[in-house]
Design a protein around this motif. Structure first.
Motif, PDB file in Angstrom:
ATOM      1  N   GLU A   1       1.069  -1.238  -0.044  1.00 14.68           N
ATOM      2  CA  GLU A   1      -0.117  -0.121  -0.393  1.00 14.68           C
ATOM      3  C   GLU A   1       0.988   0.818   0.107  1.00 14.68           C
ATOM      4  N   THR A   2       2.376   0.750   0.904  1.00 15.63           N
ATOM      5  CA  THR A   2       2.970   2.190   0.789  1.00 15.63           C
ATOM      6  C   THR A   2       3.560   3.234  -0.380  1.00 15.63           C
ATOM      7  N   LEU A   3       4.212   1.586  -1.190  1.00 15.31           N
ATOM      8  CA  LEU A   3       4.517   2.208  -2.275  1.00 15.31           C
ATOM      9  C   LEU A   3       3.529   1.648  -3.230  1.00 15.31           C
ATOM     10  N   GLN A   4       2.372   1.820  -3.746  1.00 11.47           N
ATOM     11  CA  GLN A   4       1.500   1.779  -4.382  1.00 11.47           C
ATOM     12  C   GLN A   4       1.120   3.344  -3.968  1.00 11.47           C
ATOM     13  N   ARG A   5       0.858   4.011  -3.231  1.00 10.87           N
ATOM     14  CA  ARG A   5       0.768   5.433  -3.005  1.00 10.87           C
ATOM     15  C   ARG A   5       2.317   6.625  -3.173  1.00 10.87           C
ATOM     16  N   PHE A   6       3.293   6.111  -3.241  1.00 15.48           N
ATOM     17  CA  PHE A   6       3.881   6.684  -3.902  1.00 15.48           C
ATOM     18  C   PHE A   6       4.102   6.852  -4.979  1.00 15.48           C
ATOM     19  N   LYS A   7       4.118   5.790  -5.678  1.00 17.25           N
ATOM     20  CA  LYS A   7       4.307   5.465  -7.016  1.00 17.25           C
ATOM     21  C   LYS A   7       2.853   6.479  -7.817  1.00 17.25           C
ATOM     22  N   GLU A   8       1.963   6.708  -7.362  1.00 20.78           N
ATOM     23  CA  GLU A   8       0.795   7.279  -7.108  1.00 20.78           C
ATOM     24  C   GLU A   8       0.779   8.885  -7.125  1.00 20.78           C
ATOM     25  N   GLY A   9       1.738   9.202  -6.491  1.00 17.62           N
ATOM     26  CA  GLY A   9       2.085  10.968  -5.910  1.00 17.62           C
ATOM     27  C   GLY A   9       1.211  10.597  -4.980  1.00 17.62           C
ATOM     28  N   LYS A  10       1.069   9.539  -4.052  1.00 15.14           N
ATOM     29  CA  LYS A  10       0.155  10.537  -2.998  1.00 15.14           C
ATOM     30  C   LYS A  10       0.693  10.757  -1.370  1.00 15.14           C
ATOM     31  N   LEU A  11       1.712  10.357  -1.624  1.00 13.50           N
ATOM     32  CA  LEU A  11       3.028  10.392  -0.588  1.00 13.50           C
ATOM     33  C   LEU A  11       4.574  11.675  -0.992  1.00 13.50           C
TER      34      LEU A  11
END
Length: 380
Positions: free
Chosen positions: A285-295
């Motif tokens: 989940e953390t990795l996906q948020r970072f990839k999507e620019g949400k982190l």
């Protein structure tokens, strides 16, 4: 050269077009035809060189040959070093198999999550992507059998050896049929790798891609001399002052990553850490948020960051230097990809200066080193 010249079928070529791959990378140019001819392959190429598609595409084509197989007897085994890489490779198989007339079921299995759902989902699996420990657990539970393996792929074999998986890998090798096709991919050709390939590979086609090993010309490199006490405030100052919105920060220890993340959050910077002590769900989940620019900031160890592949990641920061110059190049190579520019910043404490000098010498590039003593870090 184009993908159409490599011997791939029309459904796979359509999948390549769908993914907007313009032309094969050097490792793909050599690996795809060799694997399609049934040859064993030894591929020595850095991470990010395109090796995953280099074996996924021919493996999918070879799997189009219809064969009778018993349930829970997989045809292809891909061994990987980490959970994130298992998920990433599984996704690549699924992406490229979308147009195939004979559907290929790919499953990724790894530790850190309950084994029971994985056991229940193994029915009908053709391609199994697995970390060594979880694979042995499934074998011990008689949930999977390796006696009919047609193709074995070791992805990032050097990382598996570095992580101490050799004993587990030897147990797995002993269960495989002697007649099979093999592919071994590694970023480094160590003595252990050479020994492994002698026992696993039969007259392999050897591919060594070195010309782009240090292709970092598009990356603006910068370093700051800083004391240990001022390192955290300087990091926060740089992120805020330069309005960085997607930053990958490297640390060497889990505790450092967590402490650093906590202080970033306290200072109003949206951040999360990525390391092996997190649950698998939390990591993905953390990795996906970072990839999507949400982190805004991801603080990661070298190992946990595998699977982070962002086309235009703008900034990488070395909060702590890696042990080797090769790892430094690999870290900063996360930015400046696909022809885009990128920036890499390193924070250098007095005890790091000699090591950073070695890194620059091995890299063949001088890095601009700035002093930070005069920067007012009050409030950061």
């Amino acid at each position: 050269m184009s993908f159409s010249t490599l011997g791939l079928s029309a459904p796979l070529l359509q999948a390549v077009i769908d993914q907007q791959y313009s032309k094969p990378s050097p490792v793909q140019e050599q690996a795809i035809p060799a694997l399609l001819r049934g040859k064993d392959v030894l591929g020595i190429a850095r991470t990010g060189s395109g090796k995953t598609a280099g074996y996924v595409l021919p493996v999918l084509q070879l799997c189009q040959r219809r064969v009778e197989k018993k349930d829970r007897h997989v045809r292809v085994l891909v061994m990987v070093s980490t959970r994130e890489l298992a998920v990433q490779v599984g996704e690549v198989f699924n992406i490229f198999s979308v147009h195939l007339p004979y559907k290929i079921k790919t499953m990724a299995v790894y530790g850190g999550v309950s084994i029971n759902p994985q056991m229940m989902s193994l029915h009908g699996t053709d391609v199994l992507v697995a970390t060594p420990g979880r694979l042995l657990d499934l074998i011990d539970s008689r949930a999977i059998h390796l006696s009919e393996i047609e193709i074995l792929v070791l992805d990032e074999a050097d990382k598996m050896l570095n992580l101490g998986f050799k004993e587990e890998m030897d147990k797995i090798f002993a269960l495989l049929p002697s007649k099979r096709q093999n592919a071994l991919f590694t970023a480094t050709a160590s003595d252990d790798i050479q020994d492994m390939q002698k026992h696993l590979l039969n007259r392999p086609v050897t591919i060594e891609i070195v010309e782009e090993e240090q292709d970092i010309d598009l990356i603006e490199q910068q370093a700051y001399n800083v004391t240990e006490a001022r390192k955290g405030p300087l990091l926060r100052y740089l992120i805020k002052k330069e309005d960085m919105q997607q930053v990958l920060v490297f640390t060497s220890a889990v505790r450092t990553a967590d402490n650093l993340t906590g202080k970033l959050i306290k200072n109003g910077i949206h951040a999360a850490s990525l390391h092996g002590h997190l649950s698998q769900t939390a990591r993905l989940e953390t990795l996906q948020r970072f990839k999507e620019g949400k982190l805004r900031v991801l603080v990661a160890s070298d190992l946990a960051s595998r699977g982070i592949d962002i086309q235009q990641l703008p900034v990488v920061i070395n909060y702590e230097l890696p042990r080797s110059p090769k790892d430094y190049v690999h870290r900063i190579g996360r930015t400046g990809r696909a022809g885009a520019s990128g920036k890499a910043i390193s924070l250098i404490c007095p005890e790091d200066q000699h090591h950073f000098g070695i890194i620059q010498k091995k890299m063949g590039k001088k890095v601009a080193i700035l002093e930070s003593d005069d920067i007012n870090l009050q409030g950061f």
